[in-house]
Design a protein around this motif. Sequence first.
Motif, PDB file in Angstrom:
ATOM      1  N   PHE A 210      33.071 -42.180   2.774  1.00 11.33           N
ATOM      2  CA  PHE A 210      32.832 -43.533   2.240  1.00 11.33           C
ATOM      3  C   PHE A 210      31.547 -43.559   1.424  1.00 11.33           C
ATOM      4  O   PHE A 210      31.502 -44.131   0.328  1.00 11.33           O
ATOM      5  N   LEU A 211      30.492 -42.939   1.957  1.00 10.61           N
ATOM      6  CA  LEU A 211      29.195 -42.980   1.275  1.00 10.61           C
ATOM      7  C   LEU A 211      29.208 -42.111   0.019  1.00 10.61           C
ATOM      8  O   LEU A 211      28.585 -42.467  -0.995  1.00 10.61           O
ATOM      9  N   ALA A 212      29.917 -40.991   0.053  1.00  6.82           N
ATOM     10  CA  ALA A 212      30.010 -40.126  -1.136  1.00  6.82           C
ATOM     11  C   ALA A 212      30.711 -40.855  -2.264  1.00  6.82           C
ATOM     12  O   ALA A 212      30.303 -40.763  -3.435  1.00  6.82           O
ATOM     13  N   VAL A 213      31.750 -41.599  -1.915  1.00  8.34           N
ATOM     14  CA  VAL A 213      32.475 -42.378  -2.929  1.00  8.34           C
ATOM     15  C   VAL A 213      31.576 -43.467  -3.494  1.00  8.34           C
ATOM     16  O   VAL A 213      31.528 -43.719  -4.705  1.00  8.34           O
ATOM     17  N   ALA A 214      30.818 -44.126  -2.603  1.00  9.62           N
ATOM     18  CA  ALA A 214      29.936 -45.207  -3.056  1.00  9.62           C
ATOM     19  C   ALA A 214      28.838 -44.700  -3.993  1.00  9.62           C
ATOM     20  O   ALA A 214      28.421 -45.391  -4.930  1.00  9.62           O
ATOM     21  N   ASP A 215      28.380 -43.468  -3.748  1.00 12.16           N
ATOM     22  CA  ASP A 215      27.277 -42.915  -4.552  1.00 12.16           C
ATOM     23  C   ASP A 215      27.749 -42.225  -5.826  1.00 12.16           C
ATOM     24  O   ASP A 215      26.941 -41.856  -6.674  1.00 12.16           O
TER      25      ASP A 215
ATOM     26  N   ASP B 162      21.215 -51.175   5.171  1.00 10.71           N
ATOM     27  CA  ASP B 162      21.234 -49.802   4.682  1.00 10.71           C
ATOM     28  C   ASP B 162      22.686 -49.364   4.627  1.00 10.71           C
ATOM     29  O   ASP B 162      23.446 -49.577   5.576  1.00 10.71           O
ATOM     30  N   ALA B 163      23.093 -48.751   3.524  1.00 11.90           N
ATOM     31  CA  ALA B 163      24.497 -48.391   3.343  1.00 11.90           C
ATOM     32  C   ALA B 163      25.005 -47.493   4.459  1.00 11.90           C
ATOM     33  O   ALA B 163      26.092 -47.706   5.014  1.00 11.90           O
ATOM     34  N   ASP B 164      24.223 -46.478   4.811  1.00 16.73           N
ATOM     35  CA  ASP B 164      24.639 -45.544   5.857  1.00 16.73           C
ATOM     36  C   ASP B 164      24.826 -46.281   7.186  1.00 16.73           C
ATOM     37  O   ASP B 164      25.841 -46.090   7.878  1.00 16.73           O
ATOM     38  N   ALA B 165      23.871 -47.134   7.544  1.00 19.40           N
ATOM     39  CA  ALA B 165      23.941 -47.853   8.812  1.00 19.40           C
ATOM     40  C   ALA B 165      25.142 -48.794   8.850  1.00 19.40           C
ATOM     41  O   ALA B 165      25.845 -48.889   9.864  1.00 19.40           O
ATOM     42  N   LYS B 166      25.384 -49.488   7.767  1.00 24.20           N
ATOM     43  CA  LYS B 166      26.485 -50.449   7.739  1.00 24.20           C
ATOM     44  C   LYS B 166      27.842 -49.756   7.787  1.00 24.20           C
ATOM     45  O   LYS B 166      28.754 -50.192   8.506  1.00 24.20           O
ATOM     46  N   VAL B 167      27.988 -48.674   7.022  1.00 22.73           N
ATOM     47  CA  VAL B 167      29.254 -47.949   7.027  1.00 22.73           C
ATOM     48  C   VAL B 167      29.536 -47.370   8.413  1.00 22.73           C
ATOM     49  O   VAL B 167      30.645 -47.493   8.943  1.00 22.73           O
ATOM     50  N   ARG B 168      28.538 -46.753   9.013  1.00 24.85           N
ATOM     51  CA  ARG B 168      28.743 -46.150  10.336  1.00 24.85           C
ATOM     52  C   ARG B 168      28.981 -47.208  11.406  1.00 24.85           C
ATOM     53  O   ARG B 168      29.804 -47.000  12.315  1.00 24.85           O
ATOM     54  N   ALA B 169      28.300 -48.338  11.307  1.00 25.45           N
ATOM     55  CA  ALA B 169      28.509 -49.409  12.292  1.00 25.45           C
ATOM     56  C   ALA B 169      29.927 -49.957  12.210  1.00 25.45           C
ATOM     57  O   ALA B 169      30.591 -50.164  13.231  1.00 25.45           O
ATOM     58  N   GLY B 170      30.403 -50.193  10.999  1.00 23.78           N
ATOM     59  CA  GLY B 170      31.755 -50.711  10.829  1.00 23.78           C
ATOM     60  C   GLY B 170      32.815 -49.734  11.291  1.00 23.78           C
ATOM     61  O   GLY B 170      33.756 -50.102  12.005  1.00 23.78           O
ATOM     62  N   LEU B 171      32.651 -48.470  10.908  1.00 22.17           N
ATOM     63  CA  LEU B 171      33.629 -47.458  11.306  1.00 22.17           C
ATOM     64  C   LEU B 171      33.606 -47.227  12.815  1.00 22.17           C
ATOM     65  O   LEU B 171      34.666 -47.066  13.432  1.00 22.17           O
ATOM     66  N   ALA B 172      32.413 -47.211  13.395  1.00 26.04           N
ATOM     67  CA  ALA B 172      32.309 -47.000  14.841  1.00 26.04           C
ATOM     68  C   ALA B 172      33.013 -48.116  15.605  1.00 26.04           C
ATOM     69  O   ALA B 172      33.719 -47.869  16.590  1.00 26.04           O
ATOM     70  N   ARG B 173      32.830 -49.361  15.162  1.00 25.85           N
ATOM     71  CA  ARG B 173      33.479 -50.482  15.824  1.00 25.85           C
ATOM     72  C   ARG B 173      34.983 -50.412  15.654  1.00 25.85           C
ATOM     73  O   ARG B 173      35.750 -50.690  16.592  1.00 25.85           O
TER      74      ARG B 173
END
Length: 206
Positions: free
Chosen positions: A199-204, A94-105
Amino acid sequence: MSSAPLRTYGGVSGTDRQAERRAQLVAAGLDLLGSDDGVRALTVRGVCRHAGLAARYFYENFADRDALAAAVYDHVVEGIAATTLEAVQQAPADADAKVRAGLARLVRAVAEDPRRGRLLFSPSMADSTLAARRVASTRMFVRLLGLQAREFYGVDGSTRLDILAEMLVGGLAQTFTSWLDGSLEATEDEIVGHCAELFLAVADAP
């Protein structure tokens, strides 16, 4: 750097002992480069004293202090890139999950060890021997972001995607710089949340 054969001693091969000493020197180099004095603190004598090793072991692994500085920088960048990519890959599809996981790490990796933040984002490093390393690591993260976007969305490369990757990576780097020097007041969760939204706004965007 020495090219003499490395003998086994105490059941430990010479190659393993050299690798251990190299790791000690890299760890000591990170302590010194990540200090308030930064590059000025990194001397052959200083790093050997900090690592508890004789100077001959320094030259067994590095030609000079610039070579050590480059090795320290590469060690930090490669570690952050690997753990961030792992977080993205392990997150749900899921885009939201992946973006947040990467940024959080990524945010956690910088926040949990101030030495990394100073090494990667402190303006005092901009004119040092690590300047070229910073440029190269930025290019690497741009390529990595572009690759992940192409794989996830199933799209080919494009000028638009290239520009977006440049803007997102550059903007994130500036955010970290301001956050770490105290001019941007925000929590880790706020950094992750707001950056993820962008990130997600740009992707969408069409």
